[in-house]
Design a protein around this motif. Sequence first.
Motif, PDB file in Angstrom:
ATOM      1  N   ASP A   1       0.822  -1.278   0.058  1.00  0.00           N
ATOM      2  CA  ASP A   1      -0.053  -0.019   0.006  1.00  0.00           C
ATOM      3  C   ASP A   1       0.782   1.403   0.030  1.00  0.00           C
ATOM      4  N   GLN A   2       2.018   1.303   0.708  1.00  0.00           N
ATOM      5  CA  GLN A   2       2.702   2.477   0.932  1.00  0.00           C
ATOM      6  C   GLN A   2       4.071   2.175   1.658  1.00  0.00           C
ATOM      7  N   THR A   3       4.910   2.979   1.778  1.00  0.00           N
ATOM      8  CA  THR A   3       5.969   2.605   2.449  1.00  0.00           C
ATOM      9  C   THR A   3       5.902   3.304   4.022  1.00  0.00           C
ATOM     10  N   GLY A   4       6.426   2.978   4.854  1.00  0.00           N
ATOM     11  CA  GLY A   4       6.826   3.523   6.246  1.00  0.00           C
ATOM     12  C   GLY A   4       8.427   3.826   6.392  1.00  0.00           C
ATOM     13  N   THR A   5       8.475   4.242   7.656  1.00  0.00           N
ATOM     14  CA  THR A   5       9.906   4.526   8.248  1.00  0.00           C
ATOM     15  C   THR A   5      10.277   4.348   9.483  1.00  0.00           C
ATOM     16  N   CYS A   6      11.146   3.424   9.933  1.00  0.00           N
ATOM     17  CA  CYS A   6      11.491   2.873  11.214  1.00  0.00           C
ATOM     18  C   CYS A   6      11.688   4.156  12.043  1.00  0.00           C
ATOM     19  N   THR A   7      11.364   4.384  13.159  1.00  0.00           N
ATOM     20  CA  THR A   7      11.489   5.426  14.174  1.00  0.00           C
ATOM     21  C   THR A   7      12.085   5.242  15.218  1.00  0.00           C
ATOM     22  N   SER A   8      12.147   3.823  15.897  1.00  0.00           N
ATOM     23  CA  SER A   8      12.788   3.604  16.920  1.00  0.00           C
ATOM     24  C   SER A   8      12.738   2.069  17.058  1.00  0.00           C
TER      25      SER A   8
ATOM     26  N   GLU B   1      15.865 -12.811  13.676  1.00  0.00           N
ATOM     27  CA  GLU B   1      16.917 -13.610  13.018  1.00  0.00           C
ATOM     28  C   GLU B   1      16.840 -14.092  11.673  1.00  0.00           C
ATOM     29  N   HIS B   2      15.616 -14.315  11.385  1.00  0.00           N
ATOM     30  CA  HIS B   2      15.428 -15.090  10.186  1.00  0.00           C
ATOM     31  C   HIS B   2      14.800 -14.242   9.251  1.00  0.00           C
ATOM     32  N   THR B   3      14.521 -12.712   9.420  1.00  0.00           N
ATOM     33  CA  THR B   3      13.989 -11.772   8.362  1.00  0.00           C
ATOM     34  C   THR B   3      14.811 -10.777   8.592  1.00  0.00           C
ATOM     35  N   ARG B   4      14.366  -9.562   7.626  1.00  0.00           N
ATOM     36  CA  ARG B   4      15.313  -8.619   7.509  1.00  0.00           C
ATOM     37  C   ARG B   4      15.505  -7.527   8.777  1.00  0.00           C
ATOM     38  N   PHE B   5      14.575  -7.923   9.915  1.00  0.00           N
ATOM     39  CA  PHE B   5      14.485  -7.148  10.638  1.00  0.00           C
ATOM     40  C   PHE B   5      15.784  -6.799  11.830  1.00  0.00           C
ATOM     41  N   HIS B   6      16.619  -8.089  11.649  1.00  0.00           N
ATOM     42  CA  HIS B   6      17.936  -7.816  12.239  1.00  0.00           C
ATOM     43  C   HIS B   6      18.840  -6.607  11.420  1.00  0.00           C
ATOM     44  N   SER B   7      18.377  -6.221  10.339  1.00  0.00           N
ATOM     45  CA  SER B   7      19.095  -5.344   9.495  1.00  0.00           C
ATOM     46  C   SER B   7      18.779  -3.923   9.789  1.00  0.00           C
ATOM     47  N   TYR B   8      17.561  -3.822  10.175  1.00  0.00           N
ATOM     48  CA  TYR B   8      16.964  -2.391  10.206  1.00  0.00           C
ATOM     49  C   TYR B   8      17.555  -1.160  11.369  1.00  0.00           C
ATOM     50  N   GLU B   9      17.602  -0.302  10.910  1.00  0.00           N
ATOM     51  CA  GLU B   9      17.927   0.759  11.476  1.00  0.00           C
ATOM     52  C   GLU B   9      17.109   1.841  11.904  1.00  0.00           C
ATOM     53  N   VAL B  10      17.053   2.777  12.638  1.00  0.00           N
ATOM     54  CA  VAL B  10      16.236   3.972  12.651  1.00  0.00           C
ATOM     55  C   VAL B  10      16.528   4.882  11.084  1.00  0.00           C
ATOM     56  N   GLY B  11      15.360   5.014  10.524  1.00  0.00           N
ATOM     57  CA  GLY B  11      15.303   5.534   9.142  1.00  0.00           C
ATOM     58  C   GLY B  11      15.187   4.599   8.086  1.00  0.00           C
ATOM     59  N   SER B  12      15.359   3.134   8.594  1.00  0.00           N
ATOM     60  CA  SER B  12      15.204   2.303   7.475  1.00  0.00           C
ATOM     61  C   SER B  12      13.586   2.294   6.700  1.00  0.00           C
ATOM     62  N   LYS B  13      13.684   2.373   5.468  1.00  0.00           N
ATOM     63  CA  LYS B  13      12.224   2.312   4.691  1.00  0.00           C
ATOM     64  C   LYS B  13      11.857   0.928   4.619  1.00  0.00           C
ATOM     65  N   VAL B  14      10.484   0.977   4.747  1.00  0.00           N
ATOM     66  CA  VAL B  14       9.928  -0.459   4.636  1.00  0.00           C
ATOM     67  C   VAL B  14       8.797  -0.437   3.969  1.00  0.00           C
ATOM     68  N   ASN B  15       8.455  -1.701   3.493  1.00  0.00           N
ATOM     69  CA  ASN B  15       7.028  -1.870   2.498  1.00  0.00           C
ATOM     70  C   ASN B  15       5.921  -2.351   3.553  1.00  0.00           C
ATOM     71  N   LEU B  16       4.784  -1.361   3.483  1.00  0.00           N
ATOM     72  CA  LEU B  16       3.635  -1.663   4.331  1.00  0.00           C
ATOM     73  C   LEU B  16       2.371  -2.136   3.515  1.00  0.00           C
ATOM     74  N   GLU B  17       1.773  -3.340   4.016  1.00  0.00           N
ATOM     75  CA  GLU B  17       0.599  -3.867   3.246  1.00  0.00           C
ATOM     76  C   GLU B  17      -0.488  -3.824   4.620  1.00  0.00           C
ATOM     77  N   PHE B  18      -1.329  -2.872   4.644  1.00  0.00           N
ATOM     78  CA  PHE B  18      -2.368  -3.116   5.754  1.00  0.00           C
ATOM     79  C   PHE B  18      -3.259  -4.095   5.572  1.00  0.00           C
ATOM     80  N   ASP B  19      -4.020  -4.366   6.591  1.00  0.00           N
ATOM     81  CA  ASP B  19      -4.735  -5.627   6.696  1.00  0.00           C
ATOM     82  C   ASP B  19      -6.008  -5.469   5.718  1.00  0.00           C
TER      83      ASP B  19
END
Length: 196
Positions: free
Chosen positions: A102-109, A164-182
């Motif tokens: 649907d859109q992207t989001g940004t990791c804030t913390s 450990e098994h997804t990209r979450f271990h590589s996220y930092e504050v500011g990382s851009k992610v794909n969002l699909e809402f329910d």
Amino acid sequence: MFTGIIETLGEISQLEKDGGNLHITIASPIAKELQIDQSMAHNGVCLTVVSLNEDQYTVTAIDETLQKSNLGELKIGNTVNLERAMILGSRLDGHIVQGHVDQTGTCTSIEEKDGSWIFSFEYDVSFNNPTIEKGSITIDGVSLTVVDSRTNTFSVAIIPYTYEHTRFHSYEVGSKVNLEFDVIGKYVAKLLENRG
């Protein structure tokens, strides 16, 4: 259709621009099991396998996909979350995921919480995509439950296995992610919007 349960990570091995399209070649342990024309979710984006070569395969993302997702920012060596389409009759362990970002989001913390993590994300509310506490959200293809929902932000709790098994271990504050809402939430929001 997907479930949001990530099978494995893939590594970007080649990127080739072709007009407004981007051909993305991914090295993956499941490449040998794939077929041409098969649907695969890449960071939650449903793309079609267009070619295979031993332990690698290629998909093509069109310009609209590149504009609405984080796939346009990929670089060689980056990892992507991978999931094959669900098999009818199997358990639905995550939630119904369409593979349509649907859109992207940004990791804030990112906050470590005694063996797990709380990740917070911010997104543009002008697209009218709702989150609710205990509702479903898909982040880079990972099916998750919202633990805190506010006007333009939400948080999710991540267990060690997912970390450990997804990209979450590589996220930092500011990382851009794909969002699909329910999908159910989107339909309810649209119906309410049309009622005025």
